[in-house]
Design a protein around this motif. Structure first.
Motif, PDB file in Angstrom:
ATOM      1  N   LYS A  65      32.026  51.872  38.299  1.00  0.00           N
ATOM      2  CA  LYS A  65      31.996  51.764  39.767  1.00  0.00           C
ATOM      3  C   LYS A  65      30.751  51.018  40.223  1.00  0.00           C
ATOM      4  O   LYS A  65      30.802  50.150  41.096  1.00  0.00           O
ATOM      5  CB  LYS A  65      32.029  53.145  40.419  1.00  0.00           C
ATOM      6  CG  LYS A  65      33.372  53.809  40.381  1.00  0.00           C
ATOM      7  CD  LYS A  65      33.294  55.190  41.020  1.00  0.00           C
ATOM      8  CE  LYS A  65      34.573  55.961  40.809  1.00  0.00           C
ATOM      9  NZ  LYS A  65      34.476  57.343  41.307  1.00  0.00           N
ATOM     10  N   ALA A  68      31.007  47.254  39.235  1.00  0.00           N
ATOM     11  CA  ALA A  68      31.970  46.556  40.093  1.00  0.00           C
ATOM     12  C   ALA A  68      31.403  46.341  41.493  1.00  0.00           C
ATOM     13  O   ALA A  68      31.557  45.261  42.078  1.00  0.00           O
ATOM     14  CB  ALA A  68      33.280  47.345  40.153  1.00  0.00           C
ATOM     15  N   GLU A  69      30.743  47.342  42.030  1.00  0.00           N
ATOM     16  CA  GLU A  69      30.152  47.196  43.359  1.00  0.00           C
ATOM     17  C   GLU A  69      29.017  46.176  43.340  1.00  0.00           C
ATOM     18  O   GLU A  69      28.908  45.331  44.242  1.00  0.00           O
ATOM     19  CB  GLU A  69      29.634  48.538  43.870  1.00  0.00           C
ATOM     20  CG  GLU A  69      29.095  48.445  45.272  1.00  0.00           C
ATOM     21  CD  GLU A  69      28.632  49.778  45.823  1.00  0.00           C
ATOM     22  OE1 GLU A  69      27.623  49.790  46.544  1.00  0.00           O
ATOM     23  OE2 GLU A  69      29.282  50.804  45.529  1.00  0.00           O
ATOM     24  N   TRP A  71      28.708  43.671  41.310  1.00  0.00           N
ATOM     25  CA  TRP A  71      29.337  42.358  41.139  1.00  0.00           C
ATOM     26  C   TRP A  71      29.877  41.851  42.475  1.00  0.00           C
ATOM     27  O   TRP A  71      29.671  40.701  42.851  1.00  0.00           O
ATOM     28  CB  TRP A  71      30.443  42.469  40.094  1.00  0.00           C
ATOM     29  CG  TRP A  71      31.233  41.233  39.791  1.00  0.00           C
ATOM     30  CD1 TRP A  71      32.581  41.109  39.873  1.00  0.00           C
ATOM     31  CD2 TRP A  71      30.755  39.970  39.318  1.00  0.00           C
ATOM     32  NE1 TRP A  71      32.975  39.850  39.500  1.00  0.00           N
ATOM     33  CE2 TRP A  71      31.875  39.124  39.148  1.00  0.00           C
ATOM     34  CE3 TRP A  71      29.491  39.461  39.034  1.00  0.00           C
ATOM     35  CZ2 TRP A  71      31.770  37.805  38.706  1.00  0.00           C
ATOM     36  CZ3 TRP A  71      29.385  38.144  38.586  1.00  0.00           C
ATOM     37  CH2 TRP A  71      30.508  37.341  38.429  1.00  0.00           C
ATOM     38  N   ARG A  72      30.549  42.723  43.216  1.00  0.00           N
ATOM     39  CA  ARG A  72      31.068  42.348  44.531  1.00  0.00           C
ATOM     40  C   ARG A  72      29.941  41.917  45.464  1.00  0.00           C
ATOM     41  O   ARG A  72      30.027  40.885  46.132  1.00  0.00           O
ATOM     42  CB  ARG A  72      31.846  43.514  45.162  1.00  0.00           C
ATOM     43  CG  ARG A  72      32.380  43.195  46.559  1.00  0.00           C
ATOM     44  CD  ARG A  72      33.235  44.320  47.133  1.00  0.00           C
ATOM     45  NE  ARG A  72      32.577  45.603  47.191  1.00  0.00           N
ATOM     46  CZ  ARG A  72      31.760  45.989  48.173  1.00  0.00           C
ATOM     47  NH1 ARG A  72      31.487  45.183  49.174  1.00  0.00           N
ATOM     48  NH2 ARG A  72      31.223  47.191  48.161  1.00  0.00           N
ATOM     49  N   LEU A 123      40.331  50.033  40.095  1.00  0.00           N
ATOM     50  CA  LEU A 123      39.012  49.972  40.720  1.00  0.00           C
ATOM     51  C   LEU A 123      38.596  48.519  40.954  1.00  0.00           C
ATOM     52  O   LEU A 123      38.111  48.171  42.039  1.00  0.00           O
ATOM     53  CB  LEU A 123      37.978  50.687  39.851  1.00  0.00           C
ATOM     54  CG  LEU A 123      36.540  50.570  40.307  1.00  0.00           C
ATOM     55  CD1 LEU A 123      36.317  51.339  41.605  1.00  0.00           C
ATOM     56  CD2 LEU A 123      35.605  51.075  39.238  1.00  0.00           C
ATOM     57  N   LEU A 124      38.800  47.664  39.960  1.00  0.00           N
ATOM     58  CA  LEU A 124      38.444  46.254  40.106  1.00  0.00           C
ATOM     59  C   LEU A 124      39.297  45.578  41.189  1.00  0.00           C
ATOM     60  O   LEU A 124      38.781  44.766  41.967  1.00  0.00           O
ATOM     61  CB  LEU A 124      38.598  45.512  38.780  1.00  0.00           C
ATOM     62  CG  LEU A 124      37.609  45.906  37.696  1.00  0.00           C
ATOM     63  CD1 LEU A 124      37.860  45.101  36.430  1.00  0.00           C
ATOM     64  CD2 LEU A 124      36.184  45.724  38.162  1.00  0.00           C
ATOM     65  N   HIS A 126      40.539  47.011  43.797  1.00  0.00           N
ATOM     66  CA  HIS A 126      40.019  47.493  45.079  1.00  0.00           C
ATOM     67  C   HIS A 126      38.756  46.723  45.470  1.00  0.00           C
ATOM     68  O   HIS A 126      38.621  46.262  46.619  1.00  0.00           O
ATOM     69  CB  HIS A 126      39.737  48.995  44.995  1.00  0.00           C
ATOM     70  CG  HIS A 126      39.053  49.543  46.198  1.00  0.00           C
ATOM     71  ND1 HIS A 126      39.699  49.712  47.410  1.00  0.00           N
ATOM     72  CD2 HIS A 126      37.770  49.942  46.386  1.00  0.00           C
ATOM     73  CE1 HIS A 126      38.843  50.188  48.289  1.00  0.00           C
ATOM     74  NE2 HIS A 126      37.665  50.331  47.694  1.00  0.00           N
ATOM     75  N   GLU A 127      37.825  46.571  44.533  1.00  0.00           N
ATOM     76  CA  GLU A 127      36.575  45.847  44.828  1.00  0.00           C
ATOM     77  C   GLU A 127      36.870  44.385  45.165  1.00  0.00           C
ATOM     78  O   GLU A 127      36.247  43.815  46.056  1.00  0.00           O
ATOM     79  CB  GLU A 127      35.601  45.939  43.653  1.00  0.00           C
ATOM     80  CG  GLU A 127      34.966  47.287  43.480  1.00  0.00           C
ATOM     81  CD  GLU A 127      34.011  47.669  44.599  1.00  0.00           C
ATOM     82  OE1 GLU A 127      33.364  46.800  45.205  1.00  0.00           O
ATOM     83  OE2 GLU A 127      33.900  48.880  44.868  1.00  0.00           O
ATOM     84  N   GLU A 128      37.837  43.785  44.462  1.00  0.00           N
ATOM     85  CA  GLU A 128      38.187  42.404  44.747  1.00  0.00           C
ATOM     86  C   GLU A 128      38.804  42.269  46.137  1.00  0.00           C
ATOM     87  O   GLU A 128      38.533  41.311  46.855  1.00  0.00           O
ATOM     88  CB  GLU A 128      39.137  41.850  43.690  1.00  0.00           C
ATOM     89  CG  GLU A 128      39.396  40.373  43.894  1.00  0.00           C
ATOM     90  CD  GLU A 128      40.129  39.747  42.740  1.00  0.00           C
ATOM     91  OE1 GLU A 128      41.235  39.216  42.992  1.00  0.00           O
ATOM     92  OE2 GLU A 128      39.614  39.782  41.615  1.00  0.00           O
ATOM     93  N   LEU A 130      38.148  44.199  48.707  1.00  0.00           N
ATOM     94  CA  LEU A 130      37.018  44.309  49.640  1.00  0.00           C
ATOM     95  C   LEU A 130      36.268  42.983  49.729  1.00  0.00           C
ATOM     96  O   LEU A 130      35.934  42.514  50.825  1.00  0.00           O
ATOM     97  CB  LEU A 130      36.050  45.409  49.194  1.00  0.00           C
ATOM     98  CG  LEU A 130      36.499  46.843  49.346  1.00  0.00           C
ATOM     99  CD1 LEU A 130      35.464  47.787  48.722  1.00  0.00           C
ATOM    100  CD2 LEU A 130      36.710  47.192  50.813  1.00  0.00           C
ATOM    101  N   LEU A 131      36.001  42.380  48.569  1.00  0.00           N
ATOM    102  CA  LEU A 131      35.286  41.104  48.538  1.00  0.00           C
ATOM    103  C   LEU A 131      36.080  40.035  49.277  1.00  0.00           C
ATOM    104  O   LEU A 131      35.515  39.283  50.074  1.00  0.00           O
ATOM    105  CB  LEU A 131      35.029  40.676  47.089  1.00  0.00           C
ATOM    106  CG  LEU A 131      34.397  39.305  46.898  1.00  0.00           C
ATOM    107  CD1 LEU A 131      33.007  39.258  47.534  1.00  0.00           C
ATOM    108  CD2 LEU A 131      34.315  38.963  45.412  1.00  0.00           C
TER     109      LEU A 131
END
Length: 171
Positions: A65, A68-69, A71-72, A123-124, A126-128, A130-131
């Protein structure tokens, strides 16, 4: 100790453990690093670690988590700076300067884990998402006259380019 102090201490300990885990995982991978490695790296006993995280799997999950955050946030910051494609392709450029060797190793480990683990893939994704949403707002400001499809295509291209460079050159 007040409730606020207690919560701060809890967060500090959790961060200490995750930071140690990142160091271990960047060297040995998620499956190669042991709880003993994390304990040694953090300076905490295994019993202390288990007070904060009930299993290694939970530590791996929380570490992913965090990666990933980070990275975003890294991409959001760097992709809104009018970055040229040549800066993205050149891993020695200013674009990549703040993404350390350890973070590069962790990113590849995370992508590798996503290929086997459905929850990491989710999870990835979701982060993508958001990005992508955050970058849409940036591109609206930078390219107000461009149609939404053009902005979306540019964002998709940049994300594929960055991921491709990261996976091909950091390995």
């Amino acid at each position: 100790m007040s409730r606020s102090d207690s919560e701060d201490f809890l967060q500090q300990r959790q961060q200490q453990i995750i930071s140690a885990a990142k160091n271990c995982f960047s060297r040995s991978g998620f499956h190669g690093a042991s709880m003993a490695d994390i304990s040694h790296e953090s300076g905490l006993g295994a019993g202390q670690i288990y007070r904060y995280y009930s299993s290694k799997e939970l530590i791996v999950s929380e570490t992913i988590k965090s990666i990933a955050e980070n990275w975003r946030m890294f991409l959001l910051k760097n992709l809104q700076l009018q970055t040229s494609v040549s800066n993205i392709i050149n891993t020695e450029s200013d674009f990549w300067r703040d993404w350390s060797f350890r973070d590069r190793c962790l990113l590849l480990e995370m992508y590798s884990e996503a290929s086997r683990n459905k929850s990491v893939r989710a999870l990835l994704a979701h982060e993508e998402q958001l990005l992508f949403t955050e970058l849409e707002e940036v591109f609206k400001r930078q390219m107000p006259a461009a149609p939404p499809e053009e902005r979306s295509d540019r964002i998709q291209f940049l994300l594929m380019l960055v991921d491709g460079v990261a996976c091909r050159t950091f390995g």
